[in-house]
Scaffold this active site. Structure first.
Site, PDB file in Angstrom:
ATOM      1  N   LEU A   1       0.800  -1.223   0.000  1.00  0.00           N
ATOM      2  CA  LEU A   1       0.000   0.000   0.000  1.00  0.00           C
ATOM      3  C   LEU A   1       0.837   1.278   0.000  1.00  0.00           C
ATOM      4  O   LEU A   1       0.307   2.369   0.190  1.00  0.00           O
ATOM      5  CB  LEU A   1      -0.979  -0.019   1.179  1.00  0.00           C
ATOM      6  CG  LEU A   1      -1.937  -1.216   1.169  1.00  0.00           C
ATOM      7  CD1 LEU A   1      -2.795  -1.236   2.415  1.00  0.00           C
ATOM      8  CD2 LEU A   1      -2.793  -1.232  -0.081  1.00  0.00           C
ATOM      9  N   CYS A   2       2.132   1.152  -0.239  1.00  0.00           N
ATOM     10  CA  CYS A   2       3.001   2.333  -0.327  1.00  0.00           C
ATOM     11  C   CYS A   2       2.800   3.037  -1.662  1.00  0.00           C
ATOM     12  O   CYS A   2       2.682   2.391  -2.696  1.00  0.00           O
ATOM     13  CB  CYS A   2       4.466   1.921  -0.221  1.00  0.00           C
ATOM     14  SG  CYS A   2       5.071   1.886   1.448  1.00  0.00           S
ATOM     15  N   HIS A   3       2.823   4.358  -1.608  1.00  0.00           N
ATOM     16  CA  HIS A   3       2.746   5.148  -2.833  1.00  0.00           C
ATOM     17  C   HIS A   3       4.109   5.157  -3.532  1.00  0.00           C
ATOM     18  O   HIS A   3       5.137   5.226  -2.865  1.00  0.00           O
ATOM     19  CB  HIS A   3       2.369   6.601  -2.508  1.00  0.00           C
ATOM     20  CG  HIS A   3       0.997   6.750  -1.963  1.00  0.00           C
ATOM     21  ND1 HIS A   3       0.717   6.613  -0.621  1.00  0.00           N
ATOM     22  CD2 HIS A   3      -0.179   7.024  -2.575  1.00  0.00           C
ATOM     23  CE1 HIS A   3      -0.577   6.794  -0.431  1.00  0.00           C
ATOM     24  NE2 HIS A   3      -1.141   7.044  -1.594  1.00  0.00           N
TER      25      HIS A   3
ATOM     26  N   MET B   1       9.000   4.675   5.002  1.00  0.00           N
ATOM     27  CA  MET B   1       9.115   3.298   4.526  1.00  0.00           C
ATOM     28  C   MET B   1      10.305   3.125   3.588  1.00  0.00           C
ATOM     29  O   MET B   1      10.954   2.075   3.582  1.00  0.00           O
ATOM     30  CB  MET B   1       7.818   2.845   3.845  1.00  0.00           C
ATOM     31  CG  MET B   1       6.618   2.808   4.789  1.00  0.00           C
ATOM     32  SD  MET B   1       6.928   1.962   6.361  1.00  0.00           S
ATOM     33  CE  MET B   1       7.359   0.327   5.801  1.00  0.00           C
ATOM     34  N   GLU B   2      10.625   4.163   2.826  1.00  0.00           N
ATOM     35  CA  GLU B   2      11.780   4.096   1.938  1.00  0.00           C
ATOM     36  C   GLU B   2      13.078   4.017   2.738  1.00  0.00           C
ATOM     37  O   GLU B   2      13.976   3.240   2.395  1.00  0.00           O
ATOM     38  CB  GLU B   2      11.780   5.296   0.986  1.00  0.00           C
ATOM     39  CG  GLU B   2      10.735   5.211  -0.113  1.00  0.00           C
ATOM     40  CD  GLU B   2       9.291   5.423   0.339  1.00  0.00           C
ATOM     41  OE1 GLU B   2       8.379   5.123  -0.446  1.00  0.00           O
ATOM     42  OE2 GLU B   2       9.056   5.886   1.483  1.00  0.00           O
TER      43      GLU B   2
ATOM     44  N   ASP C   1      23.854 -11.733   3.448  1.00  0.00           N
ATOM     45  CA  ASP C   1      24.041 -12.603   2.289  1.00  0.00           C
ATOM     46  C   ASP C   1      25.503 -12.691   1.869  1.00  0.00           C
ATOM     47  O   ASP C   1      26.013 -13.776   1.584  1.00  0.00           O
ATOM     48  CB  ASP C   1      23.199 -12.099   1.110  1.00  0.00           C
ATOM     49  CG  ASP C   1      23.435 -12.920  -0.137  1.00  0.00           C
ATOM     50  OD1 ASP C   1      23.209 -14.155  -0.091  1.00  0.00           O
ATOM     51  OD2 ASP C   1      23.864 -12.348  -1.158  1.00  0.00           O
TER      52      ASP C   1
END
Length: 162
Positions: free
Chosen positions: A75-77, A113-114, A128
């Site tokens: 739901l992130c723009h 969020m970014e 990793d």
């Protein structure tokens, strides 16, 4: 208590409509850590890890991830980011690597969020690239440190209590 903005009156998930919000400068800073054995940190810092420049690749992975956040989190723009900066710094006291990410935009919604995605993917990349040397590494403390801009104003996290 604040309501959840991504849930409608019927309880269904929805993307928030930001059409009527003013475009403002928004910035967010996030952090995380990858704890590891001292020998693993030494290997990374020496540049002799089998997969190459762990810290450099982690920085690039974080930047790339920030730009794709809207593809990873439903739901992130999608945002036009004006800046993404990822730093990976050795911390011998941990021992391990401390990762920070700063994201910036001028737009109608925030960049928290970014910044968090950049930190998360940078930490995963470190894991990793060094897992052959140390499968016991731990990704810890991913959190938002600070955000500014927008209607909700400025936020600064409290120092950790651990």
């Amino acid at each position: 208590m604040a309501s959840l903005t991504h849930i409608d009156a019927e309880g269904s998930a929805r993307m928030v409509d930001v059409s009527d919000k003013a475009a403002t400068t928004r910035e967010a800073l996030a952090e995380g850590r990858v704890a590891m054995a001292p020998a693993t940190l030494e290997l990374i810092l020496s540049g002799n890890a089998k997969k190459g420049d762990v810290m450099g690749v982690a920085r690039l992975a974080g930047i790339m991830a920030a730009k794709r956040t809207h593809e990873l989190i439903p739901l992130c723009h999608p945002l036009m980011l004006t800046k993404v900066e990822v730093e990976v710094v050795p911390d011998s006291a941990l021992p391990g690597l401390h990762v920070t990410a700063r994201a910036k935009t001028t737009g109608q919604t925030g960049v928290e969020m970014e910044a968090l995605t950049a930190v998360s993917v940078a930490c995963l990349t470190i894991y990793d690239m060094a897992k052959a040397a140390d499968r016991g590494m731990r990704i810890e403390g991913i959190r938002l440190l600070e955000k500014s801009g927008g209607a909700s104003g400025h936020f600064r996290a409290e120092p950790p209590t651990d």
